[in-house]
Write a protein that holds these residues in place. Structure first.
Motif, short mmCIF file in Angstrom:
data_model
loop_
_atom_site.label_atom_id
_atom_site.label_comp_id
_atom_site.label_asym_id
_atom_site.label_seq_id
_atom_site.Cartn_x
_atom_site.Cartn_y
_atom_site.Cartn_z
N PRO A 1 -63.53 -30.30 42.72
CA PRO A 1 -63.21 -29.23 42.16
C PRO A 1 -62.70 -28.29 44.22
O PRO A 1 -62.59 -29.48 44.48
N SER A 2 -62.15 -27.40 44.07
CA SER A 2 -61.42 -27.24 45.04
C SER A 2 -62.40 -26.78 46.50
O SER A 2 -63.91 -26.50 45.48
N ILE A 3 -62.24 -26.24 47.55
CA ILE A 3 -63.80 -26.82 48.84
C ILE A 3 -62.40 -25.33 49.37
O ILE A 3 -60.81 -25.61 49.51
N PRO A 4 -62.98 -24.30 49.62
CA PRO A 4 -62.08 -23.31 51.20
C PRO A 4 -62.40 -24.27 51.78
O PRO A 4 -63.30 -25.03 52.42
N ILE A 5 -61.00 -23.48 52.43
CA ILE A 5 -60.76 -24.30 54.23
C ILE A 5 -60.40 -23.11 54.86
O ILE A 5 -59.86 -21.57 54.25
N THR A 6 -60.79 -23.54 56.26
CA THR A 6 -59.65 -22.46 57.31
C THR A 6 -58.84 -23.25 57.96
O THR A 6 -59.33 -23.79 58.17
N LEU A 7 -58.53 -22.27 58.52
CA LEU A 7 -57.51 -22.73 60.02
C LEU A 7 -57.56 -22.17 61.49
O LEU A 7 -57.96 -21.03 61.37
N PRO A 8 -58.14 -23.37 61.84
CA PRO A 8 -58.29 -23.27 63.74
C PRO A 8 -57.29 -21.86 63.86
O PRO A 8 -56.01 -22.36 64.10
N ASP A 9 -57.84 -21.33 64.73
CA ASP A 9 -56.46 -20.31 65.48
C ASP A 9 -56.79 -20.70 66.35
O ASP A 9 -56.81 -20.36 67.80
N THR A 10 -55.26 -20.96 67.36
CA THR A 10 -54.86 -21.69 68.68
C THR A 10 -53.70 -21.00 68.56
O THR A 10 -53.41 -21.64 69.41
N VAL A 11 -53.68 -19.97 67.57
CA VAL A 11 -51.77 -19.90 68.05
C VAL A 11 -51.89 -18.91 69.53
O VAL A 11 -51.47 -19.06 70.36
N ARG A 12 -52.92 -18.44 69.88
CA ARG A 12 -53.15 -17.59 71.13
C ARG A 12 -53.15 -18.21 72.77
O ARG A 12 -52.36 -18.48 72.81
N PHE A 13 -53.75 -19.89 71.66
CA PHE A 13 -53.53 -20.59 73.10
C PHE A 13 -52.50 -21.08 73.36
O PHE A 13 -51.59 -21.16 74.37
N ARG A 14 -52.02 -21.42 72.59
CA ARG A 14 -50.36 -21.49 72.09
C ARG A 14 -49.34 -21.15 72.97
O ARG A 14 -48.15 -21.45 73.24
N HIS A 15 -49.44 -19.73 72.68
CA HIS A 15 -48.28 -18.83 72.29
C HIS A 15 -48.35 -18.51 74.50
O HIS A 15 -47.86 -17.78 75.12
#
Lengths: 491, 391
Positions: free
Chosen positions: B95-109
């Motif tokens: 079965p499919s697994i819902p995932i999220t992506l960590p928000d590191t954009v603010r840090f990296r920028h």
């Protein structure tokens, strides 16, 4: 274990509780002391403000609590001496020891207790001693004696020993040791013996410390113990022996003990070298370095001699005036500079002594001595000589681990309260504490002269402890005999 | 981690993702989805091996997308049905697994005061920011294949050394913008007797002065094992010296040059010495699954746990372009590995290593551990150092 020249680190792998206790005991002591004070403050709320003699009142409880707290801090060195001294001022000012006095008046009263003449005498004495040291007066005198009379190894060592003994009559014992120590080092270096191998050299350094230590108990100048003990008597309006009258009490202890120590020195540290020609040459070289006895040294000596004469004529009440006057003269004539002297004065000890005297006064005005006597008396023998022996032993044992001033500050106020009940004169009780307190021979932390001598690296600690313990043991009967044969007939 | 439980299932998924990598759906790429990929600011080839995902429950996982194996993976990352707002992992047989992506954009920028992008200096992984202040100082080609999956993607260095201010600035930015509460420093100098500790010490003390953080360190082991005390005294709260395999010959397959300079004995001695100095559970070593038989790894786990060292188990995967240098490129069977991980956890529990107050980043990374120290843990770490180490 560590890189570069950084000191090596050590990992303490004992159980954390033990580590915590060993590292944090000072904080623990401080917390306990503060808790004790808080308890006394709360408990005193249920006590009357005034009470008949022998019954606990609120001010008496608070005064005893502050005294116990200060003594605990002095014994444990949980905080620097100067901190506990300042703490005493704060605590006494806040403790409302005199019913009816406002906060401002209470502080003013405590300030007058701190500003005891003895404290000013000590300040003057410290300044005079520092002047003698800065002007190399004793250095000159000692070199003349050693260079002129030290013609054999035994004579040279005995001369150094007796010079230290006599010099400590007019200078603090640690200043004497610090001044003569370089001469002893010169003698050692000139003899070119392997460190730690010569019994003669071991005796040279230990003898220097013993001589200064024993000589330091003789007058009010050799150490601060005698003036401090007399300060406690003064608070009780008890007549105090003057500068030269004190010699009647101290010399019967110091001279026999000095003779015993001199004999012990020869027995324990026999001469194991043949010639001191090289050492004599080194001393002569030092004399050449110092030059002639310049006008500066002559004037400093004259002022010092004048001060001693004034002490003899003016009586004990004026010793502070004389000491500060002499110090002012030395500074005012620019024979010594303030910069030279200020680093030599042990300011923390001055604060300690002022605090100790203020504490004693606080105990007196709150009627605490009668209370203390009531509880202490059952533990003391009722034979005067036995009591003197016990006091001397306790004082000598305590002083091996505690500051001299702290021992005197702790024992004298307690014992003055019980002295009448024991049939002992208060002056004798004060001296029975003050004189033995100066006789620490076993451990480097016991007295500065021993610490300086130990720094020579010529002997192990066990050697100093072994012979020091023997000398301490011999000192007790000397004090008791002095009491039986001399003191008891003076009072 | 009982079989059938949610966490057991999650562990299996995580392991399988690490094992087989993952494909990215073309629609996702075409939509210009940022993905918060570790590849976003990549400027150096060979550093874009993976992306970071948050599995259900917030379990942070780095997954390969660029290796040969990943390109044939049954796992596919794409949009969830019903729009482009959410993502899911789909699998042919699961079965499919819902995932999220960590928000590191603010840090990296964010930029340091010197103008460098924080994303160039450090990488955020969960509560950790991982920083390598120096370019690897080993002989060229020393560590190819230099990384293995399970670790966050390496950040490229745009200069040979980040200054203390830059490293501290980066950690502070991660603190502010990405919720980071822990710092991991990586450094090693195989040619030096201290393993590179002396270079790292100023960074450690500066970080400790600037942030209320715990610092974990991965360094080369010192020649003199007692020097681990210097590292601890300097402020390292946890340390990792990586054996990679219990058998020295097996380890040298993936680190041939390191093996020339640093013996297995030296690593093991440093680990043992560190276990005596650092808090319990704060000393760890990575063991790569796939380099030696699983029974040998299990024996290693038992021995290491007895010595007070945490064994981190990670499935070995070579970097893109280095697959041919790896001893094996086949995917591993999951069941024996999951069973081994279960036995490792029991061993750690028996030795009191499983729930320690202080843990290092590699340990957290390789396990199902969502470690986040409390203020009491930080206080403990500081007080312990103060009490235990004496000049």
């Amino acid at each position: 274990m560590s890189a570069g020249s950084r000191p090596a680190l050590r990992f303490d792998n004992r159980p954390l509780v033990l580590v915590l206790l060993s590292r944090g005991w000072r904080v623990l002591v401080l917390i306990l002391v503060l808790c004790g004070l808080a308890w006394a403050l709360l408990a005193s709320r249920h006590l009357p403000q005034t009470a008949p003699p022998g019954v606990m009142s609120a001010p008496a409880l608070r005064a005893i609590a502050i005294f116990a707290a200060a003594v605990t801090l002095w014994i444990t060195s949980a905080v620097p001496l100067v901190v506990s001294g300042i703490g005493v001022f704060v605590a006494l000012s806040l403790a409302q020891l005199m019913p009816g006095l406002g906060a401002g008046d209470s502080t003013r009263l405590v300030a007058t207790w701190f500003a005891d003449p003895i404290v000013f005498f000590l300040l003057g004495a410290f300044l005079i001693a520092a002047s003698l040291s800065a002007a190399h007066v004793i250095d000159h005198v000692a070199l003349r004696i050693l260079d002129g009379l030290g013609t054999s190894p035994r004579r040279l060592r005995q001369l150094l020993y007796w010079t230290a003994f006599l010099a400590a009559f007019v200078m603090s014992e640690h200043a004497v040791t610090a001044m003569l120590f370089p001469l002893a080092v010169r003698i050692r270096d000139a003899l070119k013996l392997r460190p730690g191998t010569s019994r003669y050299l071991q005796g040279l350094f230990i003898g220097l410390a013993w001589g200064a230590t024993i000589g330091g108990i003789v007058t009010y100048l050799g150490g601060s113990r005698n003036p401090l003990a007399m300060g406690f008597l003064q608070h009780k309006d008890i007549p105090i022996p003057g500068f030269f009258e004190l010699l009647k009490y101290s010399l019967p202890v110091a001279v026999p003990l000095a003779v015993v120590a001199a004999l012990l020195l020869e027995w324990a540290f026999p001469v194991d070298i043949d010639s001191i020609a090289a050492a004599r040459e080194a001393l002569a070289e030092r004399r050449r370095e110092l030059g002639r006895f310049a006008p500066r040294q002559v004037l400093v000596t004259l002022i010092m001699a004048g001060a001693v004469l004034a002490w003899m004529l003016a009586g004990y009440e004026n010793i502070a005036v004389v000491a500060l006057g002499a110090a002012a003269l030395l500074l005012g004539t620019r024979l010594v500079s303030w910069k030279e002297l200020q680093q030599e004065v042990p300011w923390d000890l001055l604060v300690l002594y002022a605090a100790a005297l203020a504490l004693a006064k606080s105990l007196t005005v709150t009627g605490s001595p009668a209370l203390i006597a009531k509880h202490l008396l059952p533990f003391l023998p009722h034979h005067p000589a036995g009591t003197i022996a016990i006091i001397a032993m306790v004082a000598m044992l305590l002083t091996e681990a505690m500051s001299h001033g702290a021992v005197v500050s702790m024992l004298v106020p307690l014992l003055l309260g019980v002295a009448p009940s024991l049939g002992l004169d208060p002056v004798i009780v004060a001296l029975a504490v003050a004189l033995p307190t100066g006789l620490a021979f076993m451990l480097p932390m016991g007295s500065p002269p021993l610490a300086i001598a130990f720094a020579s690296g010529e002997f192990p600690l066990s050697l100093m402890t072994r012979w020091g313990a023997l000398l301490n043991t011999l000192a007790v009967p000397v004090v008791v005999l002095a009491y039986l044969l001399v003191w008891s007939h003076l009072r | 981690m009982a079989p059938g439980s949610a966490s057991a299932g999650l562990a299996a998924v995580r392991l399988d993702l690490i094992n087989q990598g993952l494909r990215v759906d073309d629609a996702l790429v075409a939509a210009g989805f940022t993905l918060a990929l570790a590849t976003t600011d990549t400027r150096t080839p060979g550093t874009s091996e993976g992306i970071d995902l948050l599995l259900p429950g917030g379990l942070w996982t780095s997954v390969s997308i660029a290796t040969t194996i990943a390109r044939a993976s049954p796992w596919l990352l794409g949009f969830a049905p019903g729009g482009q707002e959410s993502l899911q992992l789909s699998h042919r047989n699961r079965p499919s697994i819902p995932i999220t992506l960590p928000d590191t954009v603010r840090f990296r920028h964010q930029s340091t005061p010197t103008g460098h992008s924080c994303g160039d200096i450090g990488a955020v992984h969960g509560r950790w920011v991982v920083i390598a202040p120096f370019v690897a100082r080993e002989p060229a080609g020393f560590d190819r294949p230099r990384r293995f999956l399970g670790l966050p993607p390496a950040r490229p260095l745009t200069k040979s050394q980040w200054s203390i201010d830059e490293v501290v600035g980066c950690a502070q930015a991660a603190w502010r913008s990405a919720g980071v509460r822990l710092v991991h420093l990586e450094s090693s100098h195989l040619l030096r007797d201290d393993g590179g500790y002396a270079d790292l010490a100023p960074y450690l003390s500066a970080l400790k002065r600037s942030l209320p953080t715990l610092v974990s360190v991965s360094v080369a082991p010192p020649q003199d094992p007692l020097q681990v005390l210097d590292l601890y005294h300097a402020g390292a709260d946890a340390v990792s010296y990586h054996l990679l395999a219990w058998d020295e010959a097996a380890a040298s397959q993936v680190t041939p040059l390191r093996s020339r300079f640093v013996s297995h004995r030296r690593i093991l001695d440093a680990l043992v010495a560190a276990a005596r100095v650092f808090p319990r559970g704060a000393v760890s070593t990575d063991l790569l699954l796939g380099l030696e038989p699983l029974p040998a790894v299990e024996h290693a786990c038992a021995t290491l746990c007895e010595l007070g060292i945490v064994p981190n188990l990670t499935v070995f995967r070579p970097l893109p372009g280095a697959e041919d240098q790896a001893p094996t490129s086949e995917t591993a069977a999951l069941e024996p590995i999951l069973a081994l991980m279960e036995r490792r956890m029991r061993l750690m529990q028996a030795q009191g290593l499983a729930s320690s107050r202080v843990r290092g980043f590699p340990r957290v990374l390789s396990g199902m551990d969502r470690y986040q120290p409390s203020p009491v843990d930080r206080w403990y770490a500081t007080a312990r150092r103060f009490l235990r180490v004496r000049p």
